[in-house]
Write a protein that holds these residues in place. Structure first.
Motif, PDB file in Angstrom:
ATOM      1  N   TYR A  62      -0.812  -5.729  -3.814  1.00  0.00           N
ATOM      2  CA  TYR A  62      -1.508  -4.535  -3.339  1.00  0.00           C
ATOM      3  C   TYR A  62      -2.379  -3.961  -4.455  1.00  0.00           C
ATOM      4  CZ  TYR A  62       1.724  -1.475  -5.922  1.00  0.00           C
ATOM      5  OH  TYR A  62       2.437  -0.851  -6.908  1.00  0.00           O
ATOM      6  N   MET A  66      -5.506  -0.810  -0.570  1.00  0.00           N
ATOM      7  CA  MET A  66      -4.762  -1.377   0.555  1.00  0.00           C
ATOM      8  C   MET A  66      -4.042  -0.286   1.353  1.00  0.00           C
ATOM      9  SD  MET A  66      -1.628  -4.165   0.600  1.00  0.00           S
ATOM     10  CE  MET A  66      -2.642  -5.617   0.363  1.00  0.00           C
ATOM     11  N   CYS A  71      -0.718  -2.907   6.730  1.00  0.00           N
ATOM     12  CA  CYS A  71      -0.328  -4.248   6.298  1.00  0.00           C
ATOM     13  C   CYS A  71       1.088  -4.583   6.768  1.00  0.00           C
ATOM     14  CB  CYS A  71      -0.417  -4.357   4.783  1.00  0.00           C
ATOM     15  SG  CYS A  71       0.107  -5.958   4.121  1.00  0.00           S
TER      16      CYS A  71
END
Length: 212
Positions: A62, A66, A71
């Motif tokens: 990451y 992000m 995710c």
């Protein structure tokens, strides 16, 4: 109810070892764990969490851009995820810490984060500050100073082994190294006294398990 955990310490306390062991415990029981590590941490292989005792595991990388909630949500749409582990959590942004809180609250997946509390100047990392503010469970991973007292501070050393007091908050992959000290000896910039008659006792203490 799933919780957000923050396991914090000074340097070289065994945080990554604890993370990898906890992840293995899930896997041993047939459950899946999802591991993250910071893009900033390039001390070893990018995308790998490794400990000083040789344990290692692949991890998603990451950066500060992000969206961790998105995710992780995408990952659970593909497979069951029973726990999330985040190494070097001090490098998270405040927004990302809230994203992890949403993972615990809304996706009902426990999130275990591991990282430093303060930098070499005794200042809080943004990610650590946010975790200390909103994590459900705070756990201190203890290590000790050369004097035998609990180490709570991190000192940066140059290539000659001298303490560095100025510089960027994050310097990884250069010639600098880090050491954990108690607050007293960090304040004094004192790395040890080879003439101290207590050094032998400290050496013996270093070989014994630290009571938590």
């Amino acid at each position: 109810m799933a919780k957000l955990y923050f396991n914090f310490s000074a340097m070289n306390a065994g945080k990554s070892t604890m993370l990898l062991q906890a992840s293995y415990n899930y896997q041993e029981r047939g459950m899946r764990s999802l591991l993250f590590t910071a893009a900033l941490d390039n001390r070893t292989k990018i995308g790998e969490i490794s400990s000083r005792i040789g344990l290692k595991s692949e991890a998603l990388v990451y950066d500060t851009k992000m969206d961790l909630f998105t995710c992780i949500e995408q990952q659970i749409n593909q497979q069951t995820i029973n726990a999330v582990f985040v190494d070097e959590a001090q490098f998270l942004t405040e927004e990302q810490v809230w994203q992890l809180a949403r993972v615990a609250d809304h996706l009902r997946i426990p999130v275990m984060t591991y990282g430093l509390r303060t930098d070499f100047q005794g200042k809080m990392f943004p990610g650590s500050a946010a975790l200390l503010a909103i994590a459900d469970i705070l756990r201190e991973v203890r290590t000790i100073c050369w004097c035998g007292s609990k180490a709570t501070m991190v000192a940066r050393l140059d290539k000659a082994g001298n303490i560095v007091e100025e510089g960027d908050q994050v310097v990884i992959g250069g010639e600098e190294s880090y050491i954990s000290l108690c607050r007293k000896h960090w304040s004094l910039c004192k790395l040890g006294d080879p003439t101290d008659k207590n050094n032998d006792a400290v050496a013996e203490m270093m070989c014994e398990p630290v009571e938590l």
